[in-house]
Enzyme design. Sequence first.
Site, short mmCIF file in Angstrom:
data_model
loop_
_atom_site.label_atom_id
_atom_site.label_comp_id
_atom_site.label_asym_id
_atom_site.label_seq_id
_atom_site.Cartn_x
_atom_site.Cartn_y
_atom_site.Cartn_z
N SER A 97 46.84 -12.94 99.50
CA SER A 97 46.66 -13.10 98.06
C SER A 97 47.36 -14.31 97.46
O SER A 97 46.99 -14.76 96.37
CB SER A 97 47.15 -11.84 97.33
N HIS A 110 42.34 -7.73 98.55
CA HIS A 110 41.75 -8.88 97.86
C HIS A 110 40.42 -9.31 98.49
O HIS A 110 39.85 -10.33 98.09
CB HIS A 110 42.73 -10.05 97.85
N LYS A 163 41.36 -3.83 91.73
CA LYS A 163 41.13 -5.27 91.63
C LYS A 163 39.65 -5.50 91.33
O LYS A 163 39.22 -5.38 90.20
CB LYS A 163 41.63 -5.95 92.90
#
Length: 395
Positions: A185, A213, A243
Amino acid sequence: MAKVLESFLDENLNSLRVQGLYNEIDVVEGANGPTIQINGKDLINLSSNNYLGLATNNLLKQAAKNAIDKYGVGAGAVRTINGTLDLHIALEEKLAEFKGTEAAISYQSGFNCNMAAISAVMDKDDAILSDQLNHASIIDGCRLSKAKIIAYNHSDMDDLREKAKAAKESGLYKKMMVITDGVFSMDGDIAKLPEIVQIAKQFDLITYVDNAHGSGVTGTGKGTVKQFGLEKEIDFQIGTLSKAVGVVGGYVAGKKKLIDWLKVRSRPFLFSTAVTPGDVAAITKAIEIMERSSELVDQLWENGRYLKEGLKKLGFNIGASETPITPCIIGDEKLTQLFSNRLIQEGVYAKGIVFPTVPKGTGRIRNMPTAAHTREMLDKAVGIYKKVGEELGVI
């Protein structure tokens, strides 16, 4: 307050401030979208993990409202007593289908997933080969397991192979696991999963990929494991639901017998109240949206490419990101914090990332373009970067 505690806090808080490592928490007034408001000021938001813009999606909001009307605002118990709603089962079936696995289990956060899954399988008689840039939750999960932690150089497959061979030949460990982020990330690079799988087969390693991610971003939205066609080769697929999915929570996907074991042995599942009905319904709707179309994922990548090109042309060091994550590496911690503050003053919310999140001397502004950003927003942001970069002598 105890004098010894007060002394400890004063000394260490002051030290962080002097080094430029003290993080001030900003309060967002309203929704966390492509623009946000802080202290009454409108800002272009480049610090959110809301990759696909789903956190403010009307379909998700309506799904959450409908679930609250039917089920209430809380699940009422831990999953193993009577906190498992039919909504949870439907979500986990949807997640398994989405990730290409036999089964899945959901948790209250992505951090909880790593605390739960690693320690449920690994113990003091085992060894874990962990990429040195793995997320803090992986590091903590490894520590909790009490297994021997063997760090290998970041994405260095020769180093991983040598350390796996040495650990195997030592005869000291009952089980060995290799664990990596799918997307890192802070730099936006992608793990070398095909090579990791080859090494795992050679040395009989359990494979564990945290796709926090990557889920909703890579592999047409299904993650880095899907990107490389390794759904049948990876034992643990970990991901967040906070996310790209835009809500909250996390999951582990894998073989049914693995998920059955986690249901009876992973402590966050056993001892935490289940994810709320509204959140579960919204998550399920988000997965359905991603399954139907790649439009949001495609727009995310287009915006990521556009921002990268703009910043690179200005002369910023954006590293070697392979994903929409776009770091601007400044280096010095105090300069990084000053740069971030000036961006915010000019209208771009992009937080500085410094030690201990990244190594000392590698402070950066991490930019997170989303599918919801317009070209106009990105152009304005690049213009502000130019102004601040020239002012502070960064470009």
